[in-house]
Design a protein around this motif. Structure first.
Motif, short mmCIF file in Angstrom:
data_model
loop_
_atom_site.label_atom_id
_atom_site.label_comp_id
_atom_site.label_asym_id
_atom_site.label_seq_id
_atom_site.Cartn_x
_atom_site.Cartn_y
_atom_site.Cartn_z
N ILE A 25 0.84 -1.20 0.00
CA ILE A 25 0.00 0.00 0.00
C ILE A 25 0.87 1.25 0.00
CG2 ILE A 25 -1.56 1.36 1.45
CD1 ILE A 25 -2.99 -1.24 2.15
N THR A 67 -8.38 1.66 2.05
CA THR A 67 -7.91 0.29 2.20
C THR A 67 -9.08 -0.70 2.17
OG1 THR A 67 -7.96 0.43 4.62
CG2 THR A 67 -5.88 1.01 3.52
N THR A 109 -1.91 -1.28 8.19
CA THR A 109 -1.98 -0.81 6.80
C THR A 109 -2.24 0.69 6.71
OG1 THR A 109 -4.35 -1.34 6.63
CG2 THR A 109 -2.79 -3.05 5.96
N HIS A 110 -2.80 1.27 7.77
CA HIS A 110 -3.06 2.70 7.78
C HIS A 110 -1.85 3.53 8.19
CE1 HIS A 110 -7.76 2.54 7.97
NE2 HIS A 110 -7.25 1.94 6.92
#
Length: 366
Positions: A274, A288, A326-327
């Motif tokens: 990502i 996401t 993922t953030h």
């Protein structure tokens, strides 16, 4: 604290209207359908409607009343004119508006829509306006469609606001035997604008939608952890339930395959992927995903169960950790992470600094 996005209006398609009617027939409720169902979704704030019919002149045009209009605004104007000519959407009423025939035949014609900016600054491309930080983004507009056939006007502070207004204007019209008309002029909309609400998640930001859809808001998306079967071709170790059958037991849509969210290796792989994509894109928002997660897939996946057991976590706890991992690279890049509403409505995911995309379902109560 999470933020809730409101979407710009979108229109129910022919197919959507037909399915809706069939559903209401099934309920035995067609006779109770209101006669003034709007094609606007959602209803703009400060909306005033009349009862006078008006039709578009065959030579109808949209005139830009300022200099140096950016190319993407010119393209939006062109698309709107094309849409008005080809949409052919009919009213969502029994008979599809056949009873309007006499009134349409006698209606006055609208020859033009004039669009202008209230700001004296040099007009910027819609794409530039759409990627500004939410707190500085200007996309409000005002729309006036008289009933006497005099020119309609659309004003805004930015080209993005004009784009939103063009979308709303295009939704006012219906087709009857090749004639494009509306039955509710005069139309007056004053300062219709999105609300970007900052409040506690439990409030759920249950407001009408107003940014159209991901593509028109320039929110790039890599959907995780679901809908990721394609990754199995190159990285099978990261995917649970790949191509599992029957797919309906392991996914909401075929083919089955979801990221092994309880695996630290998979979380790191996803975060790096990502980050690599996000840093090449201009948008300040990056999604996401998070929709349509199938928990049965993880219940049947031996590797996921082993990872959960060794870490002493529940699936919900692992999901929350996965989303946060993922953030983090997005926040580090100065972007605002975005997820679908399932992450707060159906799962126990902590979402600090996250904009939550909300969908408001059609209320079929009659």
């Amino acid at each position: 604290m999470a933020r809730c996005l409101k979407y710009n209006s979108w229109r129910v398609s022919h197919r959507g209207q037909t399915l809706m009617l069939k559903f209401l027939y099934y309920l035995g409720a067609v006779s109770l359908l209101p006669t003034n169902v709007l094609g606007l979704w959602p209803i703009p704030r400060n909306l005033e409607l009349g009862t006078t019919f008006l039709k578009l002149a065959p030579t109808f045009d949209i005139e830009i009343d300022f200099n140096n209009a950016p190319q993407d605004l010119l393209d939006a104007v062109s698309r709107t004119k094309g849409y008005l000519q080809t949409d052919k959407l009919q009213r969502l009423v029994v008979g599809r508006g056949e009873k309007d025939s006499a009134a349409v035949g006698q209606a006055l014609e609208l020859s033009s829509l004039s669009i202008s900016l209230t700001s004296n600054t040099e007009p910027r491309p819609i794409a530039t306006e759409a990627t500004l930080p939410l707190e500085t983004r200007s996309e409000g507009y005002s729309l006036d469609v008289p009933s006497d056939g005099s020119p309609a006007t659309l004003t805004a502070n930015s080209t993005l606001g004009l784009f939103r207004g063009l979308t709303t204007f295009s939704q006012l019209w219906y087709d009857l035997a090749g004639v494009t008309y509306t039955y509710q002029t005069p139309v007056k909309i004053v300062n219709d604008h999105p609300a970007f609400v900052s409040r506690k998640l439990e409030a759920l930001c249950l407001t009408s939608l107003r940014l159209r859809h991901i593509s028109s808001s320039r929110i790039e998306e890599i959907d995780t952890p679901g809908h990721t079967a394609a990754i199995a071709d190159s990285h099978p170790e990261h995917i649970a339930c790949n191509q599992a059958l029957p797919w309906s037991q392991f996914a909401n849509e075929p083919p089955a395959g979801q990221l092994r969210l309880a695996s630290s290796a998979t979380a790191n792989f996803t975060a790096e992927f990502i980050s690599a994509i996000a840093q090449t894109l201009p948008s300040t928002l990056f999604s996401t995903g998070g929709d349509e997660l199938n928990t049965n897939c993880y219940a049947k996946d031996a590797q996921t169960q082993a990872d959960l057991s060794s870490s002493g976590r529940t699936l919900e706890q692992a999901l929350s950790s996965f989303v946060q991992s993922t953030h983090k690279p997005l926040i580090d890049l100065g972007k605002t992470p975005v997820v679908w509403e399932e992450m707060v409505l159906e799962h126990e995911v902590a979402l600090p600094e996250t904009a939550v995309i909300m969908w408001v379902l059609l209320d079929l109560t009659v």
